[in-house]
Design a protein around this motif. Sequence first.
Motif, short mmCIF file in Angstrom:
data_model
loop_
_atom_site.label_atom_id
_atom_site.label_comp_id
_atom_site.label_asym_id
_atom_site.label_seq_id
_atom_site.Cartn_x
_atom_site.Cartn_y
_atom_site.Cartn_z
N LEU B 90 0.81 -1.21 0.00
CA LEU B 90 0.00 0.00 0.00
C LEU B 90 0.85 1.27 0.00
O LEU B 90 0.52 2.25 -0.64
N VAL B 91 1.95 1.25 0.75
CA VAL B 91 2.71 2.49 0.92
C VAL B 91 4.05 2.49 0.21
O VAL B 91 4.71 3.52 0.16
N GLY B 92 4.45 1.36 -0.37
CA GLY B 92 5.76 1.25 -1.02
C GLY B 92 6.13 2.43 -1.90
O GLY B 92 7.06 3.17 -1.60
N PRO B 93 5.36 2.65 -3.02
CA PRO B 93 5.74 3.74 -3.92
C PRO B 93 5.61 5.11 -3.26
O PRO B 93 6.36 6.04 -3.57
N PRO B 163 1.11 23.52 -11.27
CA PRO B 163 -0.17 22.83 -11.15
C PRO B 163 -0.75 22.98 -9.73
O PRO B 163 -0.01 23.03 -8.75
N ARG B 164 -2.10 23.08 -9.64
CA ARG B 164 -2.75 23.29 -8.36
C ARG B 164 -2.74 22.01 -7.53
O ARG B 164 -2.64 22.05 -6.32
N VAL B 165 -2.89 20.86 -8.21
CA VAL B 165 -2.78 19.60 -7.47
C VAL B 165 -1.59 18.82 -8.01
O VAL B 165 -1.27 18.89 -9.19
N SER B 166 -0.92 18.09 -7.11
CA SER B 166 0.29 17.37 -7.50
C SER B 166 -0.04 15.93 -7.88
O SER B 166 0.18 15.01 -7.11
N LEU B 167 -0.61 15.75 -9.07
CA LEU B 167 -0.89 14.39 -9.50
C LEU B 167 0.36 13.82 -10.15
O LEU B 167 0.95 14.44 -11.03
N ILE B 168 0.77 12.63 -9.70
CA ILE B 168 1.97 12.02 -10.26
C ILE B 168 1.56 10.86 -11.15
O ILE B 168 0.78 9.99 -10.74
N ASP B 169 2.03 10.87 -12.39
CA ASP B 169 1.77 9.76 -13.31
C ASP B 169 2.74 8.63 -12.97
O ASP B 169 3.94 8.74 -13.21
N THR B 170 2.21 7.55 -12.38
CA THR B 170 3.10 6.48 -11.90
C THR B 170 3.77 5.74 -13.05
O THR B 170 4.77 5.06 -12.86
N GLY B 171 3.20 5.88 -14.28
CA GLY B 171 3.74 5.15 -15.42
C GLY B 171 5.07 5.71 -15.91
O GLY B 171 5.98 4.96 -16.27
N SER B 172 5.22 7.05 -15.89
CA SER B 172 6.44 7.63 -16.43
C SER B 172 7.40 8.02 -15.31
O SER B 172 6.98 8.16 -14.15
N PRO B 173 8.70 8.23 -15.64
CA PRO B 173 9.69 8.53 -14.59
C PRO B 173 9.37 9.84 -13.86
O PRO B 173 8.85 10.78 -14.46
N VAL B 174 9.67 9.86 -12.55
CA VAL B 174 9.36 11.02 -11.71
C VAL B 174 10.20 12.23 -12.13
O VAL B 174 9.77 13.36 -12.00
N GLY B 175 11.41 11.95 -12.66
CA GLY B 175 12.33 13.03 -13.03
C GLY B 175 11.70 14.06 -13.95
O GLY B 175 11.98 15.25 -13.86
#
Lengths: 293, 315
Positions: B90-93, B163-175
């Motif tokens: 649940l919390v790994g990523p 961006p107003r909300v910090s949505l992270i696309d888990t598919g692509s690299p965070v960099g």
Amino acid sequence: MTLSPAVEASPSPKGARSLVWTVLRQPQGAVGALMLALVAVVALIGPLVAPHDIRTVVGIPLAHPSHAARLGTDVLGRDVLSRVLNGGLTLLAVAISATLLAYLVGACWGMAVSLRSSALDVVSIGVVDVLLSLPPLVIGLVLLAGAGSGNVTIALALAVIQAPRVFRIVRAASREVAAQDFVEAATARGDSMWSVVRRDILANIWTPMLTDFGLRVTSSVILFSSLSFLGLGAPPPSPDWGQMISENQIGIVTQPWGVVVPVVLIAVLSVGTNLLTDTFSRTMNNGAVGGGR
Amino acid sequence: MARFVVVRLLAGAATMWAVSVLLFFGINLLPGDPAAAALGSSATPAQLAQYRIEFGLNRPITVRYADWLGGVLHGDLGRSFPSGTPVTELVGPRIGYTALLALLTLLVLVPLGVSLGVLSGTREGGRTDRVTSMVTLILAATPEFVIAAALMLLLAVWIPIFPRVSLIDTGSPVGGQLRVFVLPALTLVAAGAAQTCRMIRACVIDVLEQPYIAMARLKGVPERQVIWRHALPNALGPTLQVLAINLGWLFGGVVVVEAVFEFPGVGRALTQAVAERDVAVVQSLALIVTGVFVVGSVVADIAASVLNPRLRRHL
């Protein structure tokens, strides 16, 4: 915090009055007191003068300010002004009662330990160190997860967070006093522990304690509103400023007032308290208290 | 030296153990029923009993504590109560995202807070000091969610840069998605640097009042050298300890900031778990967070004693 001037200062009512005046005559202290008074008036008088009921829908959701709703409506169409006016009392009541409770426990514990330095002192320090190693918000979250939400639970959680911090400050301050000759003299002539605490210790540490009390109330206000901002405060219909910010954040683009006004009020409250207490402790450290001695 | 390190490490381990006891019993002995909280008010007594057996809640609390602690020591954080999903899954990523947010924050916060603190501490009472003190007093007194809301209004709504909300696309690299980190990190920097600056300022002033500084000045050592050679190296130890203390406050800020910007990190997982009364997730996450804080302060204490041998005698 340096304590020596406070220890020398006479604890007479005249000294107290002149300390207050010295603080209020400084611009920073006056501004702080004014900010604090403003928020207190809104919180205390607010519920009496609010134009609408906090639950009544007075217009379309997120409407702009109009004659009917001076600050517009919130995310459910309720009057923002009325909710702001009703949202301060709970906040202040919970924060102040939690701090009082923390002081009752922490200060008694701290003074008792400072007079009877023994095994109890060592154990207390150990317990307090463990409690202090938990980040404050984590303590709040853990207690709310275990016991469920509600204002009483939150007040108790805040007291648990603050009590070890009060203990540390009071213990350090009263140890310094307890080492003085007049305390030794009082103990030698057979005064009871209660009398020593009241006449010698408390009389000499009340000024730093007062400053600390102000800061603790502010940090309790911040923690309380953070918890209700996180949606973990009292159940929805009763408004408080933290909760209003989180509810109305969705509509921040169309109708910012539902967020801006509570944000400003919380900021004014905590900045005001900090300005005031900062002036207090600086005045005491400079020994600038006139007429008291 | 070796003795100091060993004693401090043991003390840290003892603190962690005491924290685990406090967290586990604190959360499990309170009058709240996790089974009822997970299944809702419509659950029948039979369902509740079945649920308690499935999650081992019918066992004595000491057994459950031993089981939990044993699991944690082996990297097993237990299962989430409502869903049964392992907590690690649940919390790994999320741990990665929060760690990156904390790292970015500290990279700006530490140099900024320390240099402002030194600058204002060495010029006590001067104009730079008065301005810095006033600004940091106000920032340190302002709750994180207020700073966050203000920054959001300013830099995402009125001047839409971030961006107003910090949505992270888990598919692509965070960099490639560092833009979403800016506003949360900026909030934490503003709140944390103010706090750090004030404490460092106090440390520096404290050191400058020491007799050896007066001695150096009277001896005719140039002021620049007094500050860089005599004062600052001695202020470094307390500074590290200040930074460690602020780590604990920083986490409180992380929880709030993640909620404001809907950032998918550990803080939000913790808030959600508290809202759902998911005791298993809360106790494990609280232990991890406190662990980071305790490790931080142990490291700071050891580093401070390396820098200042006199500290080794105090324990």
